[in-house]
Motif scaffolding. Sequence first.
Motif, mmCIF file in Angstrom:
data_model
loop_
_atom_site.group_PDB
_atom_site.id
_atom_site.type_symbol
_atom_site.label_atom_id
_atom_site.label_comp_id
_atom_site.label_asym_id
_atom_site.label_seq_id
_atom_site.Cartn_x
_atom_site.Cartn_y
_atom_site.Cartn_z
ATOM 1 N N GLY A 31 0.814 -1.213 0.000
ATOM 2 C CA GLY A 31 0.000 0.000 0.000
ATOM 3 C C GLY A 31 0.843 1.256 0.000
ATOM 4 O O GLY A 31 2.032 1.236 -0.312
ATOM 5 N N ILE A 32 0.197 2.371 0.361
ATOM 6 C CA ILE A 32 0.845 3.683 0.374
ATOM 7 C C ILE A 32 1.090 4.098 1.820
ATOM 8 O O ILE A 32 0.216 3.981 2.665
ATOM 9 N N ASP A 33 2.293 4.602 2.092
ATOM 10 C CA ASP A 33 2.637 5.112 3.415
ATOM 11 C C ASP A 33 1.904 6.438 3.623
ATOM 12 O O ASP A 33 2.107 7.376 2.861
ATOM 13 N N PRO A 34 1.029 6.545 4.638
ATOM 14 C CA PRO A 34 0.248 7.765 4.819
ATOM 15 C C PRO A 34 1.088 8.979 5.219
ATOM 16 O O PRO A 34 0.688 10.114 4.969
ATOM 17 N N THR A 36 4.477 9.602 4.243
ATOM 18 C CA THR A 36 5.357 10.069 3.181
ATOM 19 C C THR A 36 4.693 10.072 1.814
ATOM 20 O O THR A 36 5.157 10.748 0.907
ATOM 21 N N GLY A 37 3.626 9.294 1.641
ATOM 22 C CA GLY A 37 2.965 9.196 0.344
ATOM 23 C C GLY A 37 3.687 8.255 -0.614
ATOM 24 O O GLY A 37 3.318 8.153 -1.780
ATOM 25 N N LYS A 76 6.722 3.174 7.556
ATOM 26 C CA LYS A 76 8.089 2.815 7.939
ATOM 27 C C LYS A 76 8.702 3.877 8.837
ATOM 28 O O LYS A 76 9.892 3.857 9.106
ATOM 29 N N ALA A 77 7.893 4.828 9.274
ATOM 30 C CA ALA A 77 8.399 5.907 10.120
ATOM 31 C C ALA A 77 8.833 5.354 11.475
ATOM 32 O O ALA A 77 8.203 4.463 12.024
ATOM 33 N N ASN A 78 9.898 5.924 12.024
ATOM 34 C CA ASN A 78 10.360 5.501 13.340
ATOM 35 C C ASN A 78 9.655 6.330 14.425
ATOM 36 O O ASN A 78 8.916 7.271 14.134
ATOM 37 N N VAL A 79 9.891 5.988 15.650
ATOM 38 C CA VAL A 79 9.211 6.633 16.772
ATOM 39 C C VAL A 79 9.543 8.128 16.837
ATOM 40 O O VAL A 79 8.668 8.952 17.099
ATOM 41 N N ASN A 80 10.805 8.498 16.563
ATOM 42 C CA ASN A 80 11.175 9.917 16.607
ATOM 43 C C ASN A 80 10.369 10.733 15.615
ATOM 44 O O ASN A 80 9.918 11.836 15.913
ATOM 45 N N ARG A 81 10.186 10.208 14.417
ATOM 46 C CA ARG A 81 9.426 10.939 13.398
ATOM 47 C C ARG A 81 7.965 11.081 13.810
ATOM 48 O O ARG A 81 7.352 12.133 13.624
#
Length: 127
Positions: A31-34, A36-37, A76-81
């Motif tokens: 699918g698409i990462d919400p 980053t797109g 795929k974003a990490n906790v900091n982001r």
Amino acid sequence: MSTAKAGKKPRERGEIEELPSGSLRVKVYAGIDPLTGRRLYLTETVPPGKSARKTAEKARIRFINQVDEQRNPKTKANVNRLMDRVNIRLDFILTQAAKPVAIRTAGGAHPFVIAHRRRPPRRRELK
């Protein structure tokens, strides 16, 4: 859903590619990462060996089942982001929804305490 014509195999989801080292990379679209797109893929690398192709096929089927059951990671974003995103929203809410006012204490204004509005003055009772 469209039906497959006789003699044609349905298109396989995911791919297994061989790397120069002999390892196999399994890759399935999720699918698409919400945030980053960008397109999101589930990937796994299987080390070379006798049963590498079989293990890679099991991993591909596992990934397809995860996507079908919607148990795959959505980003795929990490906790900091993610925390940065929450802090930006919180800052926006505090600055736009209500003008923050620092509460005065005996030692001066406390920088971490924010009141959304001032209290109305106390009314004195008439004697």
